[in-house]
Motif scaffolding. Structure first.
Motif, PDB file in Angstrom:
ATOM      1  N   THR A 120       0.955  -1.130   0.566  1.00 34.73           N
ATOM      2  CA  THR A 120      -0.216   0.058   0.151  1.00 34.73           C
ATOM      3  C   THR A 120       0.690   1.324  -0.191  1.00 34.73           C
ATOM      4  O   THR A 120       1.963   1.481   0.189  1.00 34.73           O
ATOM      5  N   PRO A 121       0.711   2.029   0.192  1.00 31.23           N
ATOM      6  CA  PRO A 121       1.452   3.533  -0.322  1.00 31.23           C
ATOM      7  C   PRO A 121       1.605   3.956   1.034  1.00 31.23           C
ATOM      8  O   PRO A 121       2.775   4.841   1.205  1.00 31.23           O
ATOM      9  N   LEU A 156       1.819   0.148  -9.560  1.00 28.61           N
ATOM     10  CA  LEU A 156       1.953   1.387 -10.387  1.00 28.61           C
ATOM     11  C   LEU A 156       0.615   2.299  -9.730  1.00 28.61           C
ATOM     12  O   LEU A 156       1.719   3.728  -9.565  1.00 28.61           O
ATOM     13  N   ASN A 157       0.085   2.349  -9.236  1.00 34.51           N
ATOM     14  CA  ASN A 157      -1.508   2.710  -8.834  1.00 34.51           C
ATOM     15  C   ASN A 157      -0.750   3.664  -7.234  1.00 34.51           C
ATOM     16  O   ASN A 157      -1.432   4.738  -6.946  1.00 34.51           O
ATOM     17  N   ALA A 158      -1.211   2.286  -6.120  1.00 39.46           N
ATOM     18  CA  ALA A 158       0.025   2.321  -5.643  1.00 39.46           C
ATOM     19  C   ALA A 158       0.777   3.735  -5.465  1.00 39.46           C
ATOM     20  O   ALA A 158       1.110   4.973  -4.253  1.00 39.46           O
ATOM     21  N   LEU A 159       1.960   3.643  -6.799  1.00 37.07           N
ATOM     22  CA  LEU A 159       3.289   4.379  -6.114  1.00 37.07           C
ATOM     23  C   LEU A 159       3.059   5.552  -6.476  1.00 37.07           C
ATOM     24  O   LEU A 159       4.000   6.625  -6.495  1.00 37.07           O
ATOM     25  N   HIS A 160       2.006   5.828  -7.762  1.00 40.42           N
ATOM     26  CA  HIS A 160       1.698   7.152  -8.111  1.00 40.42           C
ATOM     27  C   HIS A 160       0.779   7.908  -6.797  1.00 40.42           C
ATOM     28  O   HIS A 160       0.992   9.528  -6.849  1.00 40.42           O
ATOM     29  N   GLU A 161      -0.078   7.327  -6.008  1.00 40.16           N
ATOM     30  CA  GLU A 161      -0.603   7.852  -4.786  1.00 40.16           C
ATOM     31  C   GLU A 161       0.560   8.285  -4.190  1.00 40.16           C
ATOM     32  O   GLU A 161       0.771   9.037  -3.316  1.00 40.16           O
ATOM     33  N   ALA A 168       5.863  17.172  -1.577  1.00 38.48           N
ATOM     34  CA  ALA A 168       5.926  17.292  -0.605  1.00 38.48           C
ATOM     35  C   ALA A 168       7.175  17.466   0.846  1.00 38.48           C
ATOM     36  O   ALA A 168       7.654  19.482   0.898  1.00 38.48           O
ATOM     37  N   THR A 169       7.813  16.726  -0.204  1.00 38.81           N
ATOM     38  CA  THR A 169       9.184  16.319   1.037  1.00 38.81           C
ATOM     39  C   THR A 169      10.430  16.733  -0.219  1.00 38.81           C
ATOM     40  O   THR A 169      10.720  16.962   0.143  1.00 38.81           O
ATOM     41  N   GLY A 170      10.162  16.818  -1.638  1.00 41.53           N
ATOM     42  CA  GLY A 170      10.758  16.791  -2.247  1.00 41.53           C
ATOM     43  C   GLY A 170      12.321  15.905  -2.769  1.00 41.53           C
ATOM     44  O   GLY A 170      13.130  16.065  -3.407  1.00 41.53           O
ATOM     45  N   ARG A 171      11.674  14.208  -2.345  1.00 38.63           N
ATOM     46  CA  ARG A 171      11.932  13.542  -1.743  1.00 38.63           C
ATOM     47  C   ARG A 171      11.407  12.825  -2.456  1.00 38.63           C
ATOM     48  O   ARG A 171      10.461  11.432  -1.479  1.00 38.63           O
ATOM     49  N   PRO A 172      11.039  12.451  -3.259  1.00 32.11           N
ATOM     50  CA  PRO A 172      10.428  10.909  -4.506  1.00 32.11           C
ATOM     51  C   PRO A 172      10.699   9.390  -3.606  1.00 32.11           C
ATOM     52  O   PRO A 172      11.961   9.398  -3.266  1.00 32.11           O
ATOM     53  N   ALA A 173      10.146   8.497  -3.451  1.00 30.86           N
ATOM     54  CA  ALA A 173      10.580   7.244  -2.859  1.00 30.86           C
ATOM     55  C   ALA A 173      10.860   6.393  -4.265  1.00 30.86           C
ATOM     56  O   ALA A 173      10.677   6.780  -5.142  1.00 30.86           O
ATOM     57  N   GLU A 174      12.116   5.713  -4.194  1.00 30.41           N
ATOM     58  CA  GLU A 174      13.289   4.966  -5.204  1.00 30.41           C
ATOM     59  C   GLU A 174      12.320   3.952  -4.887  1.00 30.41           C
ATOM     60  O   GLU A 174      12.430   3.367  -4.095  1.00 30.41           O
ATOM     61  N   ALA A 231      -4.430   2.092  10.498  1.00 34.18           N
ATOM     62  CA  ALA A 231      -2.566   2.064  10.868  1.00 34.18           C
ATOM     63  C   ALA A 231      -2.366   3.126   9.120  1.00 34.18           C
ATOM     64  O   ALA A 231      -1.181   3.314   9.486  1.00 34.18           O
ATOM     65  N   GLU A 232      -2.692   2.813   7.960  1.00 36.84           N
ATOM     66  CA  GLU A 232      -2.633   2.812   6.645  1.00 36.84           C
ATOM     67  C   GLU A 232      -2.330   4.566   6.932  1.00 36.84           C
ATOM     68  O   GLU A 232      -1.160   5.357   6.039  1.00 36.84           O
ATOM     69  N   TRP A 233      -3.600   5.273   7.328  1.00 34.73           N
ATOM     70  CA  TRP A 233      -3.067   7.008   7.159  1.00 34.73           C
ATOM     71  C   TRP A 233      -2.677   7.358   8.131  1.00 34.73           C
ATOM     72  O   TRP A 233      -1.881   7.910   7.673  1.00 34.73           O
ATOM     73  N   GLN A 234      -2.545   6.676   9.227  1.00 37.73           N
ATOM     74  CA  GLN A 234      -1.196   7.243   9.990  1.00 37.73           C
ATOM     75  C   GLN A 234       0.537   7.134   9.568  1.00 37.73           C
ATOM     76  O   GLN A 234       0.957   7.806  10.164  1.00 37.73           O
ATOM     77  N   TRP A 235       0.061   5.812   8.422  1.00 33.92           N
ATOM     78  CA  TRP A 235       1.669   5.830   8.676  1.00 33.92           C
ATOM     79  C   TRP A 235       2.373   6.792   7.275  1.00 33.92           C
ATOM     80  O   TRP A 235       3.103   6.756   7.130  1.00 33.92           O
TER      81      TRP A 235
END
Length: 334
Positions: A120-121, A156-161, A168-174, A231-235
């Motif tokens: 998940t995202p 891919l959809n989860a990654l886009h989200e 906002a952080t300026g640091r995309p996930a790798e 927990a999904e949204w908390q994280w």
């Protein structure tokens, strides 16, 4: 002896996700209801009950693929996030330059999930927050008996989200998503008897535990407000870092209210996490408040609002997460 321990842990496992009915839009009687989990399940394991107010999961049909959990807009269905989160974090600083998660049908070694449909995202956002490159390795999804052919697209959809949130952080996930290759089989770990016990009971080493079904999550205590937020949204929020960027819009879809509001209780009643609360004032007025951190962006309030006074706002500044937002204040109640 080791075999007995593993068998015992396996017997305590449960592939069926936890269902928290008060978070379900069916239970909340949201206009239009919700059937995304039923539609997402490739095995017809998820159905709406006879009364139409809850979902039921057939444990005989459920494979633990997680596609219903990944699709649920409110966190009514969920798996334990800590095991995969700890697995990703535990691989930091190891021999490899990346963390991996593989599906159980891929033939690849390393930490495994029954299906990558469980990703998940929140997990991807956390990996980005920790600065850990993450590779997701899937098998032949087109013929898989656990998941579904569209698992790669869903990832891919989860990654886009995830990337939208992390902007906002300026640091995309790798994050790299790819099919397994024969060389991935060498990722398998040869655990000795002593090493296996160490992996089971030593914090930070989750690889063996990840190959076992997780224990069922305990029921949510709805009397505790902190437990109402999945927990999904908390994280997702935690992984943005502290402090949050102060002057950059954070993508977090949530409702705003315009002047056509008639002060009815519908939005508060349908909110699956009680992110919207309606406080009656002693003098007879009403205040409509939003806890942005608890909002999952399901927009059941928008669809259910009788005068259509609710609209979606996608970006918020960091201070909006710190205190309840006053959506509306009225001197009288209908």
């Amino acid at each position: 002896m080791l075999r007995g321990v593993l068998d015992q842990l396996g017997e305590m496992g449960n592939l069926v996700p936890r269902y928290t009915q008060p978070r379900c839009l069916l239970d909340r009687h949201a206009v239009g209801g919700c059937a995304v989990c039923v539609e997402a399940c490739p095995h017809e394991a998820v159905t709406v009950n006879a009364g139409g107010y809850a979902v039921e999961i057939d444990p005989e049909r459920c494979t633990g693929c997680g596609l219903c959990v990944q699709s649920c807009p409110t966190g009514a269905l969920e798996y334990d996030l800590l095991a995969p989160l700890e697995s990703v974090q535990g691989q930091r600083g190891g021999a490899a330059s990346e963390a991996t998660l593989t599906c159980s049908q891929s033939g690849a070694g390393g930490p495994q999930l029954p299906c990558l449909g469980r990703v998940t995202p929140a997990l991807l956002t956390a990996a980005g927050g920790w600065g850990i490159p993450l590779t997701l390795i899937h098998g032949e999804c087109g013929s898989c008996s656990v998941g579904h052919p569209d698992v790669p697209q869903r990832l891919l959809n989860a990654l886009h989200e995830t990337q939208t949130l992390r902007r906002a952080t300026g640091r995309p996930a790798e994050v790299t998503l790819r099919p397994a290759v024969p060389e991935d089989g060498e990722r398998a770990q040869n655990l000795t008897r002593r090493g296996a016990f160490g992996a089971l009971f030593r914090s930070g080493s989750q690889q063996l535990a990840q190959r076992l079904p997780e224990r069922p999550l305990p029921f949510v205590d709805w009397s505790e407000p902190a437990e109402r937020t999945p927990a999904e949204w908390q994280w997702r929020k935690k992984a943005l870092g502290t402090p949050l960027p102060q002057d950059v819009g954070i993508d977090w879809p949530a409702p705003v209210v315009d002047e056509t509001c008639i002060d009815c209780p519908v939005c508060a009643n349908v909110c699956p996490t009680q992110a919207i609360t309606r406080d009656l004032q002693p003098e007879g007025g009403v205040r409509l408040l939003l806890d942005l951190s608890a909002c999952t962006g399901c927009m059941a309030c928008l669809r259910s609002c009788p005068p259509q006074a609710i609209h979606e706002q996608r970006q918020w500044l960091a201070p909006a997460f710190e205190l309840p937002i006053l959506l509306r204040e009225s001197d009288s109640v209908m």
